[in-house]
Design an enzyme around this catalytic site. Sequence first.
Site, PDB file in Angstrom:
ATOM      1  N   CYS A 119       0.812  -1.228   0.000  1.00  0.00           N
ATOM      2  CA  CYS A 119       0.000   0.000   0.000  1.00  0.00           C
ATOM      3  C   CYS A 119       0.846   1.280   0.000  1.00  0.00           C
ATOM      4  O   CYS A 119       0.331   2.367  -0.260  1.00  0.00           O
ATOM      5  CB  CYS A 119      -0.952   0.003   1.196  1.00  0.00           C
ATOM      6  SG  CYS A 119      -2.079  -1.383   1.163  1.00  0.00           S
ATOM      7  N   HIS A 262      -3.301   7.180   2.684  1.00  0.00           N
ATOM      8  CA  HIS A 262      -3.705   5.900   2.089  1.00  0.00           C
ATOM      9  C   HIS A 262      -5.112   5.552   2.572  1.00  0.00           C
ATOM     10  O   HIS A 262      -5.395   5.574   3.772  1.00  0.00           O
ATOM     11  CB  HIS A 262      -2.697   4.824   2.498  1.00  0.00           C
ATOM     12  CG  HIS A 262      -3.172   3.444   2.181  1.00  0.00           C
ATOM     13  ND1 HIS A 262      -3.699   3.104   0.949  1.00  0.00           N
ATOM     14  CD2 HIS A 262      -3.230   2.315   2.940  1.00  0.00           C
ATOM     15  CE1 HIS A 262      -4.032   1.831   0.960  1.00  0.00           C
ATOM     16  NE2 HIS A 262      -3.772   1.335   2.158  1.00  0.00           N
ATOM     17  N   ASN A 292     -10.128  -0.077  -0.246  1.00  0.00           N
ATOM     18  CA  ASN A 292      -8.665   0.023  -0.150  1.00  0.00           C
ATOM     19  C   ASN A 292      -8.079  -0.513  -1.460  1.00  0.00           C
ATOM     20  O   ASN A 292      -8.169  -1.711  -1.730  1.00  0.00           O
ATOM     21  CB  ASN A 292      -8.191  -0.797   1.055  1.00  0.00           C
ATOM     22  CG  ASN A 292      -6.682  -0.747   1.245  1.00  0.00           C
ATOM     23  OD1 ASN A 292      -5.940  -0.409   0.326  1.00  0.00           O
ATOM     24  ND2 ASN A 292      -6.236  -1.096   2.438  1.00  0.00           N
TER      25      ASN A 292
END
Length: 341
Positions: A119, A262, A292
């Site tokens: 990520c 994020h 996500n």
Amino acid sequence: MTSHHPSAAITGLGSYLPPGRVTNEELAARLDTTDEWITTRTGIRSRHWASPGTSTSDLAVEAGHRALKSAGLELAPGSVDAVVLATTTPDHPCPATAPEVAARLGLGNVAAYDIAAVCSGFLYALATASAQIIAGQAERVLVIGAETYSTILNPADRTTSVIFGDGAGAVVLSATRDSGQDGVLLGVDLGSDGANRDLICIPGGGSRQRSQPADPAPEDQFFTMQGKKVFAAAVTRMGESSTALLERVGWEMGQVDHLVGHQANVRILKSLARQLGIPEERAVVNIDRVGNTSAASIPLALADAAAAGTLTAGSRVLLTAFGGGLTWGSVALTWPDIAPC
Ligand code: UT7
């Protein structure tokens, strides 16, 4: 301002989501979960999943094309000097996916490589691409974050299936002699903690498992995450990284106009803003519509906020991310006057 070394500035931004939108209700119909749990625990209402046959390079090509268009560049050799692709879901374990993306975009025989930082991947990719520009190795670099997590999720695992989505976002980084130009990356902070690699992991498919004499278990090919521990580490590490970066850049936390974190969980974004002393409403949120998306998360959030008119030229933007590895990173810039595609 002029300086001896060039600076690297964002001069184009593009994004792409595969058309298949999956709502919480659709997941609740086949998993032991509810729209209420997903919405209140994560802030996610829907995500996009690519249809069978679509891979990460397909999404990366679309987003890359749009970023080049946004920067006013042709799909032709000479437009960029390198293509950097951040992804956790490459088309194949070998070779990297970036060369295929560069070829399909018609960019010629440019340098092309993948970045594997889960990520945090997009910020790691921005860091390497900008370093190439500052070192004089490249004038322009196409930096893409693209993922098809739907291909690595365990359909029986409610703790990951409801969270991750597919998508791609990309920027063009260009050399400039004006270090005060909007869009210049003013500073980068990166870090890792490999002692906690097991918190986010695909156990199988790599040399660790292939070196074992026993037959691999089929479920070892799926993505796994220990959510609660990751949550705590995410807030701490993004907070520390952001603080260290802003000290180096010389900004006060209160001067940050937009916190683009994020998109892992809306509760993480709110805790982070609170910890940093940045008003919650300055945190950009699009996780409700995309989930996500790992390495695609930051450029998708930027594209969304830029298209909505939230990011205006000259505003101070702090990017920060955290993910598997563990890895984390932060980047600061003032927003450039660009039209996202
Ligand atoms: O992208 C890299 C960075 N990733 C992150 O930062 C993710 C960080 N982690 C998180 O966002 C959160 O930890 C999750 C959203 C993954 C989970 O939320 P949580 O509030 O930490 O829940 P939990 O794991 O502590 O689980 C609470 C309860 C458990 O039940 P019991 O043991 O209390 O009976 C889980 O089994 O919720 C249960 N649960 C679910 N219930 C309904 C877990 N997943 C689900 C689900 N639907 N999908």
